[in-house]
Design an enzyme around this catalytic site. Sequence first.
Site, PDB file in Angstrom:
ATOM      1  CB  SER A  86      -0.744  -0.235   1.299  1.00  0.00           C
ATOM      2  OG  SER A  86      -1.418   1.258   1.589  1.00  0.00           O
ATOM      3  CE1 TYR A  91      -3.776  -2.870   5.744  1.00  0.00           C
ATOM      4  CE2 TYR A  91      -3.274  -0.460   5.188  1.00  0.00           C
ATOM      5  CZ  TYR A  91      -3.720  -1.909   4.544  1.00  0.00           C
ATOM      6  OH  TYR A  91      -3.631  -2.005   3.358  1.00  0.00           O
ATOM      7  CE  LYS A 112      -1.191  -4.386   3.355  1.00  0.00           C
ATOM      8  NZ  LYS A 112      -1.651  -5.905   2.742  1.00  0.00           N
TER       9      LYS A 112
END
Length: 341
Positions: A126, A150, A154
Site C-alpha cells: 500500500s 496496519y 505491510k
Amino acid sequence: MKPKILVTGGAGYIGSHTCIALHQAGYDIIVFDNLSNSSVEAINRVSNLIKTPVTFIKGDIRDRASLQKVFIEHSFFGVIHFAGLKAVGESVEKPLRYYDNNVSGTLNLLDIMRAHDVKNFVFSSSATVYGDPDVLPINENAPRSATNPYGHSKLMVERILEDLTSADEGWSLVTLRYFNPVGAHVSGQIGEDPNGIPNNLMPYISQVAVGKLAQLSVFGNDYATPDGTGVRDFIHVTDLAYGHVAALDYIQQQDHPTGFLPINLGTGKGSSVLELLTAFSEVSGQRIPYQFAPRRAGDIASCYASADKAKALLGWEAELSIKDMCADTWRWQRLNPNGFS
Ligand code: NAD
Ligand code: UD1
C-alpha cells in the site's frame, strides 16, 4: 497448459476484480479465502461474468494444514496474495489480530510456498508504507514509515520479502503498492462492500448518493492543497486488476528470478476530496450534501504516485478516468444498495 495461480483473498474487493482479469489473460485461478471480510456471492458473480466456475477453497492462510493440502493438490506457477485485514482504525484497537493475520499469515504462506518450490509471489502492499511523503509524486525509492499497526504490518512483510530475496535468489517477489483503489466492475455485478459505515471516501460518497447516509463529512479544508481538501491518487480497481496480470506476465517473461521488486500502482495524478465529490455528483445526477469537519487523525495532505516504473517495467498504465470510477461505483451501488447481502 495455462499457468495456475493461487489467489489468496480472491473473494475480496480487489481480488474478485483481479480474478476476472486473470481469467481473461489466460491464467487458471484457484481462490483461497476465509470469507472474514467477503461473501461467496462475489465468487458466484465472478463465475457468471467469466462464464466459468471459479474453483473456491474456504480456508485461512494461518492454517498450515489447509494450505498444505492446496499445494499438494495443485501445481502453481505463483501466488497473488491479497488476503489480509485492512481497516486502519481497527488495527489500532486490535494490533495482535492485524499482526497475526497480515504478518504470521504471510509467513505461513511463504514457508509453504518455499516447501513446494513455488517462488513467484505478487504481494498487495500500500502507499501507506510511504507515510507522509517529502516529495511528490512518490517514487518507489522514497523513505518508508508507518503510523499504525496496519501500515506496520505491510512494512514488516516488505522487510520479510527483502530478507527472503537476500537469502535465496530464486524468488520473484513483486510488491505492488496500491494508491487509492475505487470503482467497480463495469457490469455493476461486483464492487466494494464495506462492513458498516464506510471509513473510506468513495464508498461513503456513494452511500450518501443512494440515500443510505445523510451527508459526507469532508475531513479538513485547510490543507496546503489547491482547494484545501486532501489530495489522493484514486485508481480504478479494474486498472489495478490489470496491473496484477502485468506483474505475472513480467515474471513469466524474465530469464532469471527478479528478487524483491516494489512497484507503485497509481495513475500519477492527484484529485482532491471536493473534485471527487463533484465528479460523483455530476455522473450520478444526485445531490451529495456535505459539511466541512476537522482533519481526521493520521491523514496527510497529498499523496500521489510516480507511475513511471510500472510503465517502464510492466508496460502497464492506468487508463480509466475519475468519471469512469464514479460511474462504475454508482452503477454497483444502485444495483446493489446492500452490497452482496
Ligand atoms: P478485502 O477485505 O475486500 O479482501 C481481502 C480478502 O482477504 C477478504 O476476502 C478476506 O475474507 C480475506 N482474508 C482476510 N484474512 C484472511 C485469512 N487469514 N485467510 C484467508 N483469507 C483472508 O480487501 P481489498 O480491498 O480487496 O484488499 C486486498 C489487499 O490489498 C489487502 O491485503 C489490503 O491490505 C491491500 N490494500 C488494499 C487497499 C484498499 O484501499 N482496498 C489499499 C492498499 C492495499
Ligand atoms: C486510507 C488509509 C490507508 C489505506 C487506504 C485504503 C487512513 C489514515 N489511511 O487511505 O492506510 O491504505 O485507506 O484502504 O485511514 N475523507 C473525507 N471524508 C470521509 C472519508 C475520507 O473527507 O468520510 C477524506 C480523507 O480525509 C482523505 C481522503 O478523503 O483526505 C481519502 O480518504 P480514504 O478514502 O479514507 O483513503 P486514505 O485516507 O488515503
